[in-house]
Scaffold this motif. Structure first.
Motif, PDB file in Angstrom:
ATOM      1  N   VAL A 109       0.765  -1.296   0.028  1.00 16.15           N
ATOM      2  CA  VAL A 109       0.061   0.220  -0.009  1.00 16.15           C
ATOM      3  C   VAL A 109       0.760   1.262   0.021  1.00 16.15           C
ATOM      4  CG1 VAL A 109      -1.628   1.352   1.190  1.00 16.15           C
ATOM      5  CG2 VAL A 109      -1.795  -1.127   1.273  1.00 16.15           C
ATOM      6  N   SER A 110       0.820   2.195  -0.863  1.00 19.99           N
ATOM      7  CA  SER A 110       1.620   3.438  -1.154  1.00 19.99           C
ATOM      8  C   SER A 110       1.380   4.254   0.176  1.00 19.99           C
ATOM      9  CB  SER A 110       1.342   4.211  -2.276  1.00 19.99           C
ATOM     10  OG  SER A 110       1.954   5.270  -2.451  1.00 19.99           O
ATOM     11  N   PHE A 111       2.347   4.621   0.619  1.00 20.12           N
ATOM     12  CA  PHE A 111       2.161   5.788   1.833  1.00 20.12           C
ATOM     13  C   PHE A 111       2.011   6.900   1.335  1.00 20.12           C
ATOM     14  CE2 PHE A 111       4.664   8.848   4.411  1.00 20.12           C
ATOM     15  CZ  PHE A 111       3.687   8.830   5.654  1.00 20.12           C
ATOM     16  N   PRO A 112       1.119   7.750   1.622  1.00 26.57           N
ATOM     17  CA  PRO A 112       0.734   8.921   1.087  1.00 26.57           C
ATOM     18  C   PRO A 112       1.367  10.284   1.641  1.00 26.57           C
ATOM     19  CG  PRO A 112      -0.997   8.415   2.870  1.00 26.57           C
ATOM     20  CD  PRO A 112      -0.081   7.208   2.670  1.00 26.57           C
ATOM     21  N   GLY A 113       2.644  10.198   1.438  1.00 23.75           N
ATOM     22  CA  GLY A 113       3.391  11.376   1.962  1.00 23.75           C
ATOM     23  C   GLY A 113       4.901  11.427   1.410  1.00 23.75           C
ATOM     24  N   GLY A 114       5.328  12.442   1.399  1.00 27.20           N
ATOM     25  CA  GLY A 114       6.894  12.451   0.992  1.00 27.20           C
ATOM     26  C   GLY A 114       7.236  14.074   1.012  1.00 27.20           C
ATOM     27  N   LEU A 115       8.699  14.197   0.940  1.00 27.58           N
ATOM     28  CA  LEU A 115       9.269  15.691   0.944  1.00 27.58           C
ATOM     29  C   LEU A 115      10.373  15.519  -0.049  1.00 27.58           C
ATOM     30  CD1 LEU A 115       9.047  14.590   4.420  1.00 27.58           C
ATOM     31  CD2 LEU A 115       8.658  16.945   4.285  1.00 27.58           C
ATOM     32  N   THR A 116      10.505  16.743  -0.577  1.00 23.95           N
ATOM     33  CA  THR A 116      11.616  16.913  -1.665  1.00 23.95           C
ATOM     34  C   THR A 116      13.080  16.501  -1.138  1.00 23.95           C
ATOM     35  OG1 THR A 116      10.414  18.554  -2.873  1.00 23.95           O
ATOM     36  CG2 THR A 116      12.897  18.537  -3.169  1.00 23.95           C
ATOM     37  N   TYR A 117      13.259  17.167   0.412  1.00 24.57           N
ATOM     38  CA  TYR A 117      14.380  17.002   0.965  1.00 24.57           C
ATOM     39  C   TYR A 117      14.578  15.805   2.093  1.00 24.57           C
ATOM     40  CZ  TYR A 117      14.584  21.322  -0.980  1.00 24.57           C
ATOM     41  OH  TYR A 117      14.647  22.598  -2.127  1.00 24.57           O
ATOM     42  N   SER A 118      13.628  14.868   1.954  1.00 25.03           N
ATOM     43  CA  SER A 118      13.532  13.710   2.795  1.00 25.03           C
ATOM     44  C   SER A 118      15.183  12.981   2.716  1.00 25.03           C
ATOM     45  CB  SER A 118      12.483  12.741   2.322  1.00 25.03           C
ATOM     46  OG  SER A 118      12.682  11.322   3.110  1.00 25.03           O
ATOM     47  N   GLY A 119      15.621  12.890   3.777  1.00 21.87           N
ATOM     48  CA  GLY A 119      17.019  12.121   3.744  1.00 21.87           C
ATOM     49  C   GLY A 119      18.046  12.932   3.003  1.00 21.87           C
ATOM     50  N   HIS A 120      18.140  14.284   3.033  1.00 25.74           N
ATOM     51  CA  HIS A 120      19.130  15.046   2.410  1.00 25.74           C
ATOM     52  C   HIS A 120      20.569  14.542   2.628  1.00 25.74           C
ATOM     53  CE1 HIS A 120      21.347  18.412   0.844  1.00 25.74           C
ATOM     54  NE2 HIS A 120      20.301  18.747   0.227  1.00 25.74           N
ATOM     55  N   PRO A 121      21.208  14.513   1.564  1.00 23.57           N
ATOM     56  CA  PRO A 121      22.619  13.702   1.942  1.00 23.57           C
ATOM     57  C   PRO A 121      23.666  14.436   2.964  1.00 23.57           C
ATOM     58  CG  PRO A 121      22.143  13.612  -0.432  1.00 23.57           C
ATOM     59  CD  PRO A 121      21.146  14.349   0.148  1.00 23.57           C
ATOM     60  N   LEU A 122      23.476  15.850   2.853  1.00 21.46           N
ATOM     61  CA  LEU A 122      24.320  16.500   3.620  1.00 21.46           C
ATOM     62  C   LEU A 122      23.810  16.372   5.177  1.00 21.46           C
ATOM     63  CD1 LEU A 122      24.645  20.050   2.045  1.00 21.46           C
ATOM     64  CD2 LEU A 122      26.201  18.297   1.766  1.00 21.46           C
ATOM     65  N   ALA A 123      22.608  16.418   5.333  1.00 22.53           N
ATOM     66  CA  ALA A 123      21.973  16.153   6.693  1.00 22.53           C
ATOM     67  C   ALA A 123      22.394  14.899   7.373  1.00 22.53           C
ATOM     68  CB  ALA A 123      20.421  16.507   6.861  1.00 22.53           C
ATOM     69  N   CYS A 124      22.091  13.797   6.197  1.00 24.84           N
ATOM     70  CA  CYS A 124      22.284  12.471   6.817  1.00 24.84           C
ATOM     71  C   CYS A 124      23.744  12.170   6.963  1.00 24.84           C
ATOM     72  CB  CYS A 124      22.161  11.331   5.543  1.00 24.84           C
ATOM     73  SG  CYS A 124      20.238  11.405   5.436  1.00 24.84           S
ATOM     74  N   ALA A 125      24.923  12.910   6.128  1.00 24.35           N
ATOM     75  CA  ALA A 125      26.155  12.757   6.489  1.00 24.35           C
ATOM     76  C   ALA A 125      26.629  13.140   7.756  1.00 24.35           C
ATOM     77  CB  ALA A 125      26.961  13.557   5.484  1.00 24.35           C
ATOM     78  N   VAL A 126      25.930  14.299   8.315  1.00 26.01           N
ATOM     79  CA  VAL A 126      26.225  14.728   9.400  1.00 26.01           C
ATOM     80  C   VAL A 126      25.670  13.651  10.747  1.00 26.01           C
ATOM     81  CG1 VAL A 126      25.813  16.474  11.400  1.00 26.01           C
ATOM     82  CG2 VAL A 126      26.055  17.011   8.884  1.00 26.01           C
ATOM     83  N   GLY A 127      24.492  12.999  10.442  1.00 22.26           N
ATOM     84  CA  GLY A 127      23.929  12.055  11.187  1.00 22.26           C
ATOM     85  C   GLY A 127      25.084  11.070  11.445  1.00 22.26           C
ATOM     86  N   VAL A 128      25.518  10.544  10.295  1.00 20.47           N
ATOM     87  CA  VAL A 128      26.385   9.404  10.510  1.00 20.47           C
ATOM     88  C   VAL A 128      27.548   9.804  11.222  1.00 20.47           C
ATOM     89  CG1 VAL A 128      27.995   7.881   9.240  1.00 20.47           C
ATOM     90  CG2 VAL A 128      25.807   8.313   8.205  1.00 20.47           C
ATOM     91  N   ALA A 129      28.072  10.936  11.009  1.00 20.88           N
ATOM     92  CA  ALA A 129      29.433  11.447  11.904  1.00 20.88           C
ATOM     93  C   ALA A 129      28.895  11.671  13.185  1.00 20.88           C
ATOM     94  CB  ALA A 129      29.675  12.714  11.542  1.00 20.88           C
ATOM     95  N   THR A 130      27.539  11.751  13.422  1.00 23.43           N
ATOM     96  CA  THR A 130      27.214  11.954  14.766  1.00 23.43           C
ATOM     97  C   THR A 130      27.227  10.760  15.545  1.00 23.43           C
ATOM     98  OG1 THR A 130      25.720  13.902  14.658  1.00 23.43           O
ATOM     99  CG2 THR A 130      25.236  12.475  16.392  1.00 23.43           C
ATOM    100  N   PHE A 131      26.932   9.678  14.830  1.00 23.31           N
ATOM    101  CA  PHE A 131      27.047   8.217  15.629  1.00 23.31           C
ATOM    102  C   PHE A 131      28.467   7.831  15.785  1.00 23.31           C
ATOM    103  CE2 PHE A 131      22.701   7.387  14.436  1.00 23.31           C
ATOM    104  CZ  PHE A 131      22.180   6.371  15.374  1.00 23.31           C
ATOM    105  N   GLU A 132      29.261   8.491  15.007  1.00 23.45           N
ATOM    106  CA  GLU A 132      30.721   7.800  15.385  1.00 23.45           C
ATOM    107  C   GLU A 132      31.560   8.737  16.215  1.00 23.45           C
ATOM    108  OE1 GLU A 132      32.192   9.166  11.269  1.00 23.45           O
ATOM    109  OE2 GLU A 132      31.509   7.113  10.326  1.00 23.45           O
ATOM    110  N   VAL A 133      30.972  10.012  16.563  1.00 23.16           N
ATOM    111  CA  VAL A 133      31.412  10.683  17.921  1.00 23.16           C
ATOM    112  C   VAL A 133      30.733  10.143  18.992  1.00 23.16           C
ATOM    113  CG1 VAL A 133      31.269  12.900  18.830  1.00 23.16           C
ATOM    114  CG2 VAL A 133      31.628  12.912  16.217  1.00 23.16           C
TER     115      VAL A 133
END
Length: 458
Positions: free
Chosen positions: A312-336
């Motif tokens: 069943v299709s999820f009825p939602g979405g965003l242009t910037y969902s999971g933006h690479p710049l934001a996610c890269a900082v998230g990965v670095a956060t885990f490492e720290v």
């Protein structure tokens, strides 16, 4: 200020201060504000737990900006992550696969409870809550959602309707399928409880009454801040969250844990509900996932709910969902977090430094009615009378009515601490990387500033 920062920012710079003020006052429209009645502080630089204005004044950031700057200002690992990612792939649409998006989702799933494998990324906390409610409604086929009066869940339509505090009032009517209830608040019990155990039991009985009277078969979800944030740093008494879990199971309701403010280390856990040995159905997050270096939020989805959307299709979405710049900082956060033992550090500082300091303040300042919190997330509740527990300022006070707390905040700033105050409370929420010396110094400044609250009792 460190030598590195001195080389990059020459302070004081009063010409720059004037330019920033002029542009801001002429062209920037600020949130939650009467535009002609505010005077925003121009900020020139930040590092760790400290930021500077253009006059060269340093402030310990005891609010972590908006309780999001968990790893502090200009953390070198987070800045490098943005630079590295921008140099190879600055952005990509969410319908395509991204290595950093996938890695961050996997890392989040690894620290979530068993049975949580999928993450839907959003731009922040409000749209995380919006989309979690959308998921719950789709899965249950029901519309109504319950939330607490003492809460804040965001500024989009359903999120502001879920919000219990006065920011909701001017935005009504909003989502008409939201109803509110009283959550536990032992210091100001709505249930005349005299012990935390009574508070938990009676709050759960009240919640079940609301469920029944609102129509259990109409309720899709209960949305709860695991530890209430802006509205009081209210730590749930033992058994309450387990009771909410049981009620949701009994009536087929989805439990959405709003971890936007308390997730990612704020109280010494990846998610605050893990301190209470329970698990919700959906987890919303933002803020601390990457310290807000690039906007990011999301929903961690249990297998039961994720499975509904397999065909069943999820009825939602965003242009910037999971933006690479934001996610890269998230990965670095885990490492720290993992390299520097952030969770363990937060638990230690909370128990060994913050709590003893606050208890000592409470013993000496007649204006302190209660202190409460966990990790690096605490509230000092100010009262006019400890016996009656009358708040130092009225609920939703402003202007002259708020003067005693305004005076406390001003004294903090004069002492080089930028505080977080709300209604009759001072909150303690510094970056998780703050040094022990700075933490103690900031608490000492707050201690001195409470003389202003004591003076208001005379």
């Amino acid at each position: 200020m460190t030598d590195t920062l001195l080389r990059s920012v020459a302070l004081p710079d009063l010409d720059a201060d004037a330019r920033v003020r002029a542009d801001d006052r002429s062209h920037v429209f600020h949130s939650w504000s009467a535009q002609a009645l505010i005077d925003p502080l121009p900020v020139a630089a930040g590092e760790g737990a400290t930021f500077w204005d253009y006059a060269g004044n340093a402030y310990l950031d005891f609010s972590s900006q908006l309780v999001n700057l968990n790893l502090g200002h200009q953390h070198p690992d987070l800045v490098e992550a943005i630079q590295r990612q921008a140099g190879r792939l600055a952005t990509i649409q969410p319908s395509m696969a991204s290595d950093v998006r996938g890695e961050l989702a996997r890392r989040i799933a690894d620290v979530a409870p068993d049975g949580f494998e999928k993450v839907f990324f959003t731009n922040g906390g409000a749209d995380a809550n919006e989309n979690a409610v959308r998921m719950a409604r789709a899965v249950t086929g029901r519309r109504k959602v319950l939330s607490a009066y003492r809460s804040y869940h965001g500024n989009t339509t359903t999120a502001i309707s879920l919000t219990g505090d006065p920011r909701r009032w001017a935005n009504e009517p909003g989502d008409g399928s939201v109803a509110h209830f009283f959550g536990p608040y032992p210091y100001r019990s709505a249930f005349h409880a005299t012990t935390p155990e009574e508070e938990s039991q009676r709050a759960l009985e009240h919640l079940e009454q609301v469920i029944v009277l609102e129509g259990a078969s109409t309720i899709a979800a209960i949305v709860l801040e695991t530890i209430v944030g802006t509205n009081g740093v209210l730590v749930p008494p033992a058994g309450y969250l387990a009771g909410v879990r049981a009620l949701c199971d009994k009536y087929g309701i989805v439990w959405i844990a709003d971890e936007v403010m308390v997730g990612f280390g704020r109280v010494g856990e990846w998610f605050a509900f893990q301190a209470f040995d329970v698990a919700p159905d959906l987890i919303t997050f933002a803020k601390g996932v990457n310290s807000g270096y690039v906007p990011l939020g999301g929903v961690v989805i249990s297998e039961r709910i994720a499975a509904h959307f397999d065909t069943v299709s999820f009825p939602g979405g965003l242009t910037y969902s999971g933006h690479p710049l934001a996610c890269a900082v998230g990965v670095a956060t885990f490492e720290v977090f993992e390299r520097d033992g952030i969770l363990e550090r937060v638990r230690d500082l909370g128990k060994r430094v913050v709590e003893p300091h606050l208890r000592d303040m409470a013993s000496r300042h007649p204006s302190v009615g209660d202190i409460r919190g966990m990790g690096l997330f605490w509230a000092i509740e100010l009262v006019r009378d400890r016996g009656t527990r009358e708040p130092l300022v009225p609920f939703n006070a402003s202007g002259a009515d708020a003067a005693p707390v305004t005076a406390v905040a001003a004294a903090c700033k004069r002492g080089g601490v930028w505080p977080f105050t709300h209604f009759n409370r001072v909150h303690v929420a510094p970056p998780l990387v703050i040094s022990e010396d700075d933490l103690g110094r900031g608490l000492d400044v707050i201690d001195g500033a409470l003389d202003e609250a004591d003076a208001a009792l005379a």
